[in-house]
Design an enzyme around this catalytic site. Structure first.
Site, PDB file in Angstrom:
ATOM      1  N   ASP A 471       0.829  -1.208   0.000  1.00 52.92           N
ATOM      2  CA  ASP A 471       0.000   0.000   0.000  1.00 52.92           C
ATOM      3  C   ASP A 471       0.863   1.256   0.000  1.00 52.92           C
ATOM      4  OD1 ASP A 471      -2.323   1.459  -0.005  1.00 52.92           O
ATOM      5  OD2 ASP A 471      -3.148   0.558   1.815  1.00 52.92           O
ATOM      6  N   ASP A 539     -10.653   1.848  -2.998  1.00 51.06           N
ATOM      7  CA  ASP A 539     -11.144   1.592  -1.642  1.00 51.06           C
ATOM      8  C   ASP A 539     -12.665   1.561  -1.593  1.00 51.06           C
ATOM      9  OD1 ASP A 539      -8.644   1.351  -0.583  1.00 51.06           O
ATOM     10  OD2 ASP A 539      -8.561   3.364   0.266  1.00 51.06           O
TER      11      ASP A 539
END
Length: 783
Positions: A471, A539
């Site tokens: 990430d 997301d």
């Protein structure tokens, strides 16, 4: 294929061609698009008399030759081409003038190696066109045709032989002049949680610029863009597609001039960029991809998808099936315990998942997002037996172990920052801005890169970790590095530093499946896919939003690289409720995962999830590697439709998704694509069910008893039972399904619910399956 014919350099793929011819000291772009039989005389721009304000480039060569009237592979700077050019520089004497002149071309057996940058794999021949200036600057333009996907890769190398320093201020990967302006520009813009929004507008006279200055390829503007004919649609019409093999700040422009040309360029973001070359030094731009299709957006998709699969993905993973995973993030966020993890993993294994991913919060002081980043030691309270103990526990349940990391960032509340505060990016004398309570590590510094490589390799060697979610959760600000004498290098040097880390870690662990992530799709690009064969798309896991995102992302990227998860309802990003089966239907057209608390499912939902996973595994290769078609781009009142077809065209899956339901609305015919016209296909619908809660007060009108819509009886019944949806089973020829179309059954409209009526509330979906029968279509009866 590369060849020279009658003075024309021909760069051809199976269906496209780029044709370039010398024009004295210039290289003239004659044509790019459909493959043709080239003729320099017929294609060359006629110039006999100069227009009133034309600047004559070289009167001795041609008294009417103005650069403004030509398509040029490279523009001499400050010599009368008043369009934005691919190159801008400053010589040692302060001059911006660089008269690059054509010096010849050569076919190389393979492209030159470019250490430090991702490059198209398995490329063959390469054409290099060379240009030189009187001062000693040299430019080499590389053209790499990839026949199997109708893509031409472009790259530029600039070399300083002037005897003094030369500062590059703009160095784009290519410059393409199309002799037409009837074009529509499509860029993929957006923001966090709403990536890949199409922005479409006709090309207008003047300069249109777009790109990223955030330090990443960015969710604000993806590096992919397209130019299409006004009549182009999903299936027909001419369209050009462009992309970069690059993960940092980038820029592109489309400029329609006053003489009928449209100039297209893309490359490293020039804003804030400066890169000084000492005598003898070279600078190489990132590779760029150009493709053309006369078969609309689906033809463009086919080209780009084959390019990614065949020439970008790591060889170990390009054909490997991807596991069904469960990620604990939306189930627990930071608040997990060994007991919670064991319960979630047990449920995941029982439902058929293959990989369990432990997300953020497992290391150092990391109990929330204010601390711990930069450290790699497991938290003993959350993982009393360490990562190896968790991996062993998962293996006993039949699950592989995956882990989340965010290596490029640091919290000030961390052991790393306390030991090396100077490793965080910050300008002298200025307090750095924060985002998500974190700072960016300075990857321009060798010691920072060495630290990350050592820590990540040690982490991956410490336990049987089979998957890494890598990430990156903030943009770059306060850009300054003491490792650089020239701060205009920062953005590109940082990206090169990232690539060095990625190369070292991924090559040392080729059997680990890496998934890129950057707050979702903030770094969804070809450069990352070169090292990591899949990327978390967004997301936002809402099924309707994902339907839109996956549709438009598919213009440049195949579904088989998109992380697509089923999450809880109401959705954590939109608070929208969509049926559980519909959330799966959308996620199935990608790399399937579950990001929800599986331990909170009731018996009926568990049955649905188990059936979903079984279905996906049975058709995994189709969903992950089939040819993707968009049948209808999603719109609020119409919904959307996709299709994937196996390589042999004997199997297909079709997604049908509603938008906002209108009662008693017309049911348009769904015309399919990519099938074999001569085959007979058995058509069915994936078995689905609808929750009793969807009917609420209507239940009292169809049941012999009159339960309260929000009462205990309905609630308890819904825990164990759901209403089965419609079943469909018939045979039809491929020709019928493509040209006459698939007739969709009637939807529920309040006048009765029977076996053939489909309950499809807002944002619900179906998957239709097509299986070819061995028997061929029978001959017609004679009258």
């Amino acid at each position: 294929m590369i060849f020279e014919k009658s003075g024309v350099f021909c760069i051809e793929t199976e269906g496209t061609g780029m044709y370039i011819a010398p024009r004295g000291p210039l290289a003239e772009q004659l044509h790019y698009g459909r493959k043709i039989e080239p003729s320099a005389e017929a294609l060359r721009q006629p110039l006999t008399v100069a227009y009133g304000t034309d600047v004559i480039y070289d009167k001795a060569f041609d008294p009417a030759l103005s650069l403004l009237h030509l398509g040029l592979e490279v523009s001499p700077t400050e010599k009368g081409d008043f369009r934005r050019g691919a190159l801008a520089l400053t010589l040692a004497n302060g001059s911006p003038v660089c008269d690059l002149r054509f010096a010849g071309g050569e076919v190389l057996p393979a492209p030159p190696e470019v250490p430090g940058l991702p490059a198209a794999r398995d490329a063959g021949q390469c054409l290099v066109l060379r240009f030189e200036s009187g001062e000693g600057m040299a430019a080499e333009l590389f053209y790499i045709p990839l026949d199997d996907c109708d893509v031409i890769v472009r790259q530029t190398r600039l070399t300083n032989r002037t005897g003094g320093p030369v500062t590059l201020r703009r160095a784009m990967s290519y410059q393409l002049d199309l002799p037409r302006q009837d074009l529509v520009l499509t860029t993929l813009t957006g923001a966090w949680a709403r990536e890949f929004e199409p922005c479409t507008a006709p090309v207008r006279r003047g300069l249109t610029q777009f790109g990223s200055v955030s330090g990443t390829s960015g969710h604000y503007c993806n590096p992919f863009f397209a130019l299409s004919a006004p009549d182009a649609n999903e299936h027909t019409g001419e369209i050009y597609g462009f992309n970069l093999l690059y993960s940092g700040s980038h820029a592109a422009s489309v400029e329609a001039d006053s003489y009928g040309f449209t100039r297209v360029m893309a490359g490293i973001q020039p804003e804030g960029f400066s890169w000084t070359l000492e005598d003898g030094e070279s600078f190489v731009t990132p590779q760029a991809t150009l493709t053309f299709s006369a078969e609309g957006r689906n033809g463009l998709r086919y080209n780009m998808h084959r390019f990614v699969r065949c020439h970008i993905l790591p060889p170990r993973w390009k054909d490997a099936p991807r596991p069904v995973l469960v990620n604990n993030w939306e189930a627990t966020y930071f608040d997990f315990t060994p007991r919670k993890l064991r319960a979630l993993a047990a449920k995941a294994a029982g439902l058929g998942a293959e990989l369990f991913v432990l997300d953020d919060g497992w290391f150092g002081r990391r109990t929330d997002d204010t601390k711990g980043l930069g450290d790699f030691d497991p938290n003993p309270k959350k993982l009393p037996h360490g990562l190896e103990g968790l991996a062993q526990d998962l293996a006993e349940k039949g699950l592989a172990f995956g882990l989340w990391v965010e290596p490029e960032m640091v919290n000030e509340n961390s052991a790393l920052y306390e030991a090396h505060p100077d490793w965080a990016v910050a300008a002298p004398g200025v307090a750095p801005s924060r985002s998500r309570n974190q700072l960016v590590l300075d990857l321009c510094r060798a010691e920072v890169r060495d630290y990350l490589i050592a820590q990540l390799n040690a982490l991956l060697d410490s336990a049987p970790i089979r998957y890494i979610k890598w990430d990156m959760n903030r943009h770059h600000t306060d850009r300054f590095s003491p490792a650089l004498g020239e701060q205009g290098r920062f953005a590109h040097a940082w990206t090169l530093g990232l690539y060095q880390v990625l190369e070292a870690v991924t090559s040392a662990h080729p059997d680990v499946l890496f998934e890129g992530c950057a707050s979702g799709g903030n770094r969804f690009d070809l450069g990352m896919l070169y090292y990591m064969p899949q990327i978390w798309l967004s997301d936002d896991t809402d099924a309707w939003e994902r339907c839109k995102m996956q549709t438009w992302a598919s213009l440049g990227y195949p579904p088989g690289v998109m992380g697509c998860h089923v999450s809880a309802a109401p959705n954590h990003q939109t608070l929208r409720f969509t049926p559980l089966d519909s959330r799966f239907d959308v996620a199935a057209f990608g790399l399937l995962g579950y990001e929800m608390d599986l331990t909170a499912l009731n018996a009926a939902q568990e049955k649905s999830v188990k059936a979903q996973i079984e279905f996906y595994k049975a058709h995994r290769d189709l969903f992950q590697r089939g040819r993707f078609y968009c049948l209808a781009a999603p719109e609020a009142e119409r919904g959307g439709a996709w299709m994937v077809v196996s390589e042999d065209r004997r199997e297909a899956a079709v997604l049908e998704m509603t938008g906002l339901v209108r009662p008693n609305a017309p049911m348009p015919v769904l015309r399919l694509a990519g099938l074999d016209e001569a085959l007979i296909y058995q058509v069915s619908v994936r078995p689905q069910s609808v929750e009793l809660d969807s009917f609420r007060t209507l239940l009292g009108h169809v049941l012999p008893v009159k339960p309260k819509a929000d009462g205990v009886l309905v609630h308890l019944a819904g825990q164990v039972y759901q209403l089965p949806c419609e079943t469909v089973d018939f045979a039809a020829a491929g020709s019928l399904l493509m040209h006459a179309g698939l007739r969709l059954p009637q939807r529920f409209c309040g006048t009765g619910y029977t076996e053939g009526v489909r309950p499809m509330p807002d944002f619900s979906a179906r998957i239709w399956m097509l299986e070819a029968r061995e028997v061929a279509a029978s001959a017609p009866d004679m009258i």
